[in-house]
Design a protein around this motif. Structure first.
Motif, mmCIF file in Angstrom:
data_model
loop_
_atom_site.group_PDB
_atom_site.id
_atom_site.type_symbol
_atom_site.label_atom_id
_atom_site.label_comp_id
_atom_site.label_asym_id
_atom_site.label_seq_id
_atom_site.Cartn_x
_atom_site.Cartn_y
_atom_site.Cartn_z
ATOM 1 N N ASP A 1 0.821 -1.211 0.000
ATOM 2 C CA ASP A 1 0.000 0.000 0.000
ATOM 3 C C ASP A 1 0.859 1.267 0.000
ATOM 4 N N VAL A 2 1.866 1.289 0.872
ATOM 5 C CA VAL A 2 2.699 2.481 1.010
ATOM 6 C C VAL A 2 3.504 2.745 -0.267
ATOM 7 N N ILE B 1 6.807 2.295 7.084
ATOM 8 C CA ILE B 1 6.202 0.992 6.774
ATOM 9 C C ILE B 1 6.152 0.131 8.028
ATOM 10 N N ALA B 2 7.254 0.079 8.771
ATOM 11 C CA ALA B 2 7.295 -0.715 10.009
ATOM 12 C C ALA B 2 6.279 -0.184 11.013
ATOM 13 N N ARG B 3 6.228 1.119 11.179
ATOM 14 C CA ARG B 3 5.284 1.728 12.120
ATOM 15 C C ARG B 3 3.843 1.383 11.755
ATOM 16 N N ARG B 4 3.496 1.558 10.486
ATOM 17 C CA ARG B 4 2.127 1.260 10.038
ATOM 18 C C ARG B 4 1.799 -0.223 10.164
ATOM 19 N N ALA B 5 2.809 -1.070 10.037
ATOM 20 C CA ALA B 5 2.595 -2.521 10.175
ATOM 21 C C ALA B 5 2.519 -2.943 11.638
ATOM 22 N N GLY B 6 2.834 -2.020 12.538
ATOM 23 C CA GLY B 6 2.767 -2.327 13.964
ATOM 24 C C GLY B 6 3.928 -3.164 14.466
ATOM 25 N N ALA C 1 10.244 -8.712 -2.696
ATOM 26 C CA ALA C 1 9.093 -9.461 -2.186
ATOM 27 C C ALA C 1 7.793 -8.915 -2.774
ATOM 28 N N LEU C 2 7.708 -7.612 -2.916
ATOM 29 C CA LEU C 2 6.504 -7.003 -3.484
ATOM 30 C C LEU C 2 6.372 -7.316 -4.978
ATOM 31 N N HIS D 1 4.146 0.538 -13.285
ATOM 32 C CA HIS D 1 3.552 1.805 -12.847
ATOM 33 C C HIS D 1 2.921 1.673 -11.456
ATOM 34 N N ASN D 2 2.403 0.503 -11.122
ATOM 35 C CA ASN D 2 1.777 0.309 -9.810
ATOM 36 C C ASN D 2 2.740 0.588 -8.665
ATOM 37 N N TYR D 3 4.015 0.354 -8.891
ATOM 38 C CA TYR D 3 5.027 0.597 -7.869
ATOM 39 C C TYR D 3 5.923 1.732 -8.344
ATOM 40 N N ARG D 4 5.423 2.949 -8.168
ATOM 41 C CA ARG D 4 6.147 4.130 -8.640
ATOM 42 C C ARG D 4 7.600 4.109 -8.204
#
Length: 190
Positions: A18-19, A32-37, A56-57, A94-97
């Motif tokens: 998402d990020v 990313i780590a913060r949002r993932a908890g 991985a993405l 394009h999905n992963y700018r």
């Protein structure tokens, strides 16, 4: 992998998807780590570098492109198959700018975490190009590197707010330049 480690890994990948989609390949790993908890240490245990996280993405998307190319090899029209795959490649990139630079560098660096998935995906597109060339519907003076570069260029254009509305038009121009037939890309994907 332990259940809690697997949960953290899956959460990191989901949040990173998402990020990175929203903010691009240079998105903050700390964010990313913060949002993932999870803590930053957990992030780095799973993904020691930004490149391993992006791999991985991207691996799933690149594998899907490779699988689609395999399916398209049996399509009636080699040129339609090539155009379809190229459109999907552009959309994926394009999905992963911001990943175009990493993808191009990964092709040349066998030590890169992205190398294998990029090379395999590029080879799949090369097979579709070669089939269209053998059929006489694609120019013979371009190769897989040219195809990869053109797709990457279109993805880059899509990342530029002032140019993004032109992507479909430019895609039609580029596919028209690749193909020896004068069908429009819309005719080929219909």
């Amino acid at each position: 992998m332990r259940a809690d480690a697997r949960k953290n890994y899956d959460q990191l990948v989901a949040v990173a998807r998402d990020v990175v989609t929203q903010e691009g390949a240079d998105a903050s790993l700390r964010d990313i780590a913060r949002r993932a908890g999870v803590g930053l240490g957990t992030m780095y245990r799973h993904f020691p570098t930004r490149e391993t996280l992006l791999e991985a993405l991207l691996r799933t998307s690149f594998d899907e492109l490779t699988d689609k190319a395999a399916e398209l090899r049996s399509a009636d029209s080699a040129s339609a198959a090539l155009v379809s795959w190229l459109g999907d490649f552009v959309a994926c990139a394009h999905n992963y700018r911001g990943v175009i630079d990493l993808m191009v560098a990964a092709i040349e660096d066998p030590g890169s975490a992205l190398h294998t998935s990029c090379v395999t995906m590029k080879a799949a597109g090369a097979e579709l190009l070669a089939r269209a060339q053998a059929e006489g519907t694609a120019r013979t003076d371009i190769d897989a590197t040219d195809l990869y570069a053109l797709g990457g260029a279109l993805a880059w254009v899509g990342d530029q707010p002032a140019l993004a509305p032109r992507v479909d038009h430019l895609f039609a121009i580029i596919t028209g330049a690749i193909l020896t037939t004068r069908q429009s890309p819309a005719d080929l994907t219909a």
